[in-house]
Structures are given as structure tokens and as C-alpha cells.
Design a protein around this motif. Sequence first.
Motif, PDB file in Angstrom:
ATOM      1  N   ASP A 183       4.576  16.058  -2.996  1.00  0.00           N
ATOM      2  CA  ASP A 183       5.340  15.600  -3.802  1.00  0.00           C
ATOM      3  C   ASP A 183       6.352  13.911  -3.581  1.00  0.00           C
ATOM      4  O   ASP A 183       7.094  13.410  -3.895  1.00  0.00           O
ATOM      5  N   GLU A 184       5.943  13.674  -2.320  1.00  0.00           N
ATOM      6  CA  GLU A 184       6.162  12.240  -2.094  1.00  0.00           C
ATOM      7  C   GLU A 184       5.220  11.029  -1.597  1.00  0.00           C
ATOM      8  O   GLU A 184       3.713  10.706  -1.133  1.00  0.00           O
ATOM      9  N   THR A 185       5.942   9.926  -1.964  1.00  0.00           N
ATOM     10  CA  THR A 185       5.101   8.248  -1.769  1.00  0.00           C
ATOM     11  C   THR A 185       5.493   7.851   0.027  1.00  0.00           C
ATOM     12  O   THR A 185       6.535   8.121  -0.717  1.00  0.00           O
ATOM     13  N   TRP A 186       4.847   7.628   0.542  1.00  0.00           N
ATOM     14  CA  TRP A 186       5.025   7.169   1.615  1.00  0.00           C
ATOM     15  C   TRP A 186       3.902   5.025   1.329  1.00  0.00           C
ATOM     16  O   TRP A 186       3.463   5.408   0.168  1.00  0.00           O
ATOM     17  N   SER A 187       5.506   4.551   2.560  1.00  0.00           N
ATOM     18  CA  SER A 187       4.153   3.305   2.330  1.00  0.00           C
ATOM     19  C   SER A 187       3.536   3.141   3.783  1.00  0.00           C
ATOM     20  O   SER A 187       4.357   3.842   4.760  1.00  0.00           O
ATOM     21  N   ALA A 188       2.448   2.035   3.886  1.00  0.00           N
ATOM     22  CA  ALA A 188       2.085   2.454   5.809  1.00  0.00           C
ATOM     23  C   ALA A 188       2.997   1.765   6.220  1.00  0.00           C
ATOM     24  O   ALA A 188       3.076   1.860   7.374  1.00  0.00           O
ATOM     25  N   GLU A 189       3.927   0.817   5.892  1.00  0.00           N
ATOM     26  CA  GLU A 189       5.085  -0.255   6.356  1.00  0.00           C
ATOM     27  C   GLU A 189       5.933   1.330   7.424  1.00  0.00           C
ATOM     28  O   GLU A 189       6.308   0.693   8.526  1.00  0.00           O
ATOM     29  N   MET A 227       0.399  -1.363  -0.298  1.00  0.00           N
ATOM     30  CA  MET A 227      -0.044   0.130  -0.469  1.00  0.00           C
ATOM     31  C   MET A 227       0.706   1.378  -0.528  1.00  0.00           C
ATOM     32  O   MET A 227       1.931   1.533   1.141  1.00  0.00           O
ATOM     33  N   THR A 228       0.542   2.076  -1.438  1.00  0.00           N
ATOM     34  CA  THR A 228       0.821   3.027  -1.211  1.00  0.00           C
ATOM     35  C   THR A 228       0.252   4.705  -0.609  1.00  0.00           C
ATOM     36  O   THR A 228      -0.858   4.562  -0.904  1.00  0.00           O
ATOM     37  N   ILE A 229       1.019   5.566   0.248  1.00  0.00           N
ATOM     38  CA  ILE A 229       0.148   6.825   0.649  1.00  0.00           C
ATOM     39  C   ILE A 229       1.005   7.828  -0.543  1.00  0.00           C
ATOM     40  O   ILE A 229       2.022   8.060  -0.497  1.00  0.00           O
ATOM     41  N   ASP A 230       0.005   8.625  -0.884  1.00  0.00           N
ATOM     42  CA  ASP A 230       0.180   9.888  -1.317  1.00  0.00           C
ATOM     43  C   ASP A 230      -0.383  10.644  -1.530  1.00  0.00           C
ATOM     44  O   ASP A 230      -1.204  10.693  -0.645  1.00  0.00           O
ATOM     45  N   TRP A 231      -0.326  11.817  -2.889  1.00  0.00           N
ATOM     46  CA  TRP A 231      -0.784  13.090  -3.021  1.00  0.00           C
ATOM     47  C   TRP A 231      -3.086  12.741  -3.169  1.00  0.00           C
ATOM     48  O   TRP A 231      -3.652  13.487  -3.169  1.00  0.00           O
TER      49      TRP A 231
END
Length: 396
Positions: free
Chosen positions: A14-20, A1-5
Motif C-alpha cells: 500500500d505504500e511507496t518508499w524511496s531508496a533514500e 528510485m521508488t519501491i512499491d508493490w
Amino acid sequence: MTIDWRSKGFWSPDETWSAERIAEEQPSIFGGGFTWPLLVVRRAAVETNIATMAAYCRRHGVDFAPHAKTTMAPGLLDAQLRAGAWGMTVATPNQALVLRRLGVERVLIANEVLDPAALSWLARESGAGWEVYFQVDSVAGVEAAAVTGGPLRIFVELGHAGGRTGVRSLDELEAVAQAVAAAPGLELVGVTGYEGQLPDQAGVDAYLDRLVDGVERLAKAGLLAERPWVSAGGSAWFDRVIDRFGRLGPQVRVIVRSGASVTHDDGFYRERTPFVRVPEEGPLDAALEIWAQVVSAPEPGLAIAGMGKRDAPFDEGLPVPLEVRAAGGAVRPAAGVRVTKLNDHHTYLELDGAELIPGDLIRFGISHPCTAFDKWRDIPVVDEDRRVVDVLHTYF
């Protein structure tokens, strides 16, 4: 799962985060990585609610198939299954497909299925070993299922006047059951119903007693297996379901389907949970909250919060203001603040002796969790300090 805009409530232009990564760093929802409005799930409350319902069902010797349509969030479904849930309930073939792909081994579709494409897929997956069930309330429904050749497991459904689906008489119930029993490839497993639309205990008990009469009638006619299943139980009356079905004794397997219990709420179910009637069996704790910012205070006695129908449920009661957090972090109860209506993106707050200024944050409880999760793609799970310890992803 990725968290982004694309993730509403997360501020990540501007950045992509992972749930981990989020779970590892445990950011505060007030630390700049989130924006308003924001729906969060309190981890401690969810864990307590899941344990409470699991223990309740064990004490009463019933199986629990919580309704997945409330959350459609794999993290919560997995937690309920690990706690001992017999399976999961869904409302539609699409939801059943999602749960099949998520690896849920036993699914009950608490609805009619007449779409030939969906029925063919259900028969194929059932033949491949998946344990899936659905319900019928007409001979036409039986005939639609029989075209597939099976194997399909079927509940016959008894309804009530003015309710949703379900036959309205025991004669019709027996006729539909006879049709299922006579159709090659179909297995009649039991009787089901839904009491949640009835207004009071007397009406609920009378309906459930008719459902019990239906089970006994079908058993006497030789239409049910030696230990058939009977299923009902939304989130408001599952105690009455267990009480009235007790007349059938241990030769019947009871499945209850409460979906809202996993998060509970601060409105509709707070007033209607069975644990109001039997407090020694509970309680449940409200696990959902929405944080929204005051965006305007345009006239005396009125403030506007930046939250609306796109963000919060409103079909079974409006959001409930619980707490105000000022810009500097000071917190006070939301006394004298009441929600009067919602637009698409605005909440009208009536102020009775209270003062709010633009920029204040308000913590809202919600009413009716079944229409909360579908408005959010990614939902932070927080500890009691409102630090994010996990992220739920929903599949609506």
C-alpha cells in the motif's frame, strides 16, 4: 528510485518508499517490510572485493574494465569506477546504451556488433566524443562497421576451437586486421579474446600464448599502433592472462574484464577464482545471499523452500545452504542440508541428519553471480546485522 508493490522481495502493498528513506531508516530484513525469497548484497563484502581487485590490477600494471553485465546496477558500477576501473565492459549494444545513458565515459563491447541500427548509433556517439570499443572476427563484420563511415574503434578477436566467437587461426586474424586497417573511419586498437570456456590451466596458457603470437604478428606487419591494447580475462583465469601477456612487455596495454569479482560467490567462482592459486593476492568474499522460507516438510529427509529458478542462478551450480534461522531468531549452521534441484518457485532440500520445519528461514549462498542480478529489479544492500543501508536498481 521508488519501491512499491512492483519490487519483488519488498513487502509494500500500500505504500511507496524511496531508496533514500530506506537507507535513512535502515530497516532489518526480518522486520516485516520484506518477504521471501529475498536477494541481498552484503555491503562489506562488495567494498572489500572492489578494493581487492583495484589493488591487484594496480600491482600488476594492468587496466580493469569489469563486465557490467554481471550486475547492471549503477551503484556497483559507480563504485568500481571510483576505485579506479579504466572503463566498463558490456556484452550487447543494448547494455552499451544503458551505460551511455548512465554517464559511463568508456565502454568496451566484448562482442561482435553487426546490427546496422546499433552500429550507426555507436558511430554517432563515438563521433560525439564517447569512448566506445567493440570487436570483430570476420571481414563481413568489418564491412558492416565500415558502412557507417565511423569513427569506430575496433579490436580483432582470436578465439579457440569449440569456443564462442573469434577467428580460429592467426592467418584469419591478420586478414581481418588488414580489413580494419584499410577501412575508412575504423581504427584498429588491438587484439582481444576470451579464455573462460577452457577447462584447465594448460589449455588457457596455450590459448593465451597464441593470442600473444597474434599481437606480435600484427605488430610486425605494421597493423598496430605503437602501444596497442590486448584484452582478455574472465573471473577464473585473470592471473594467467597477466602472466602470459607479460611476454609482450610494457609496450602493450593490458585490459582485464572480470565481472564476477565484484560479488564473488559460494560456488562456481569460490572454487575457480585465481586467488585459490595465488592466495596472497586476495581474497574475495561472497557478497550475495538469498533468504528463503521453508514452506513444506512433506516426508522424512525432504524439505521444500520457497525459492526457485525465477529467483536464484542454477546454470553453474545450485544454491548453497549456509544457515538456518528459526522463527524465534535463533541461528544455526545449515549442516546436513543440500539443494538437489529447483523448480520455477521451489527448491528441493535433501536432509541428512538435519531437521527443518515450515517457517524456518534459510540463508543461501549462490553460484555464478552473472545470472543472479537479472532476476531482481531492486536489491537491498545490507550491513552485517542484515539492516538495509542502500538499494540497488538493475537495468536488464
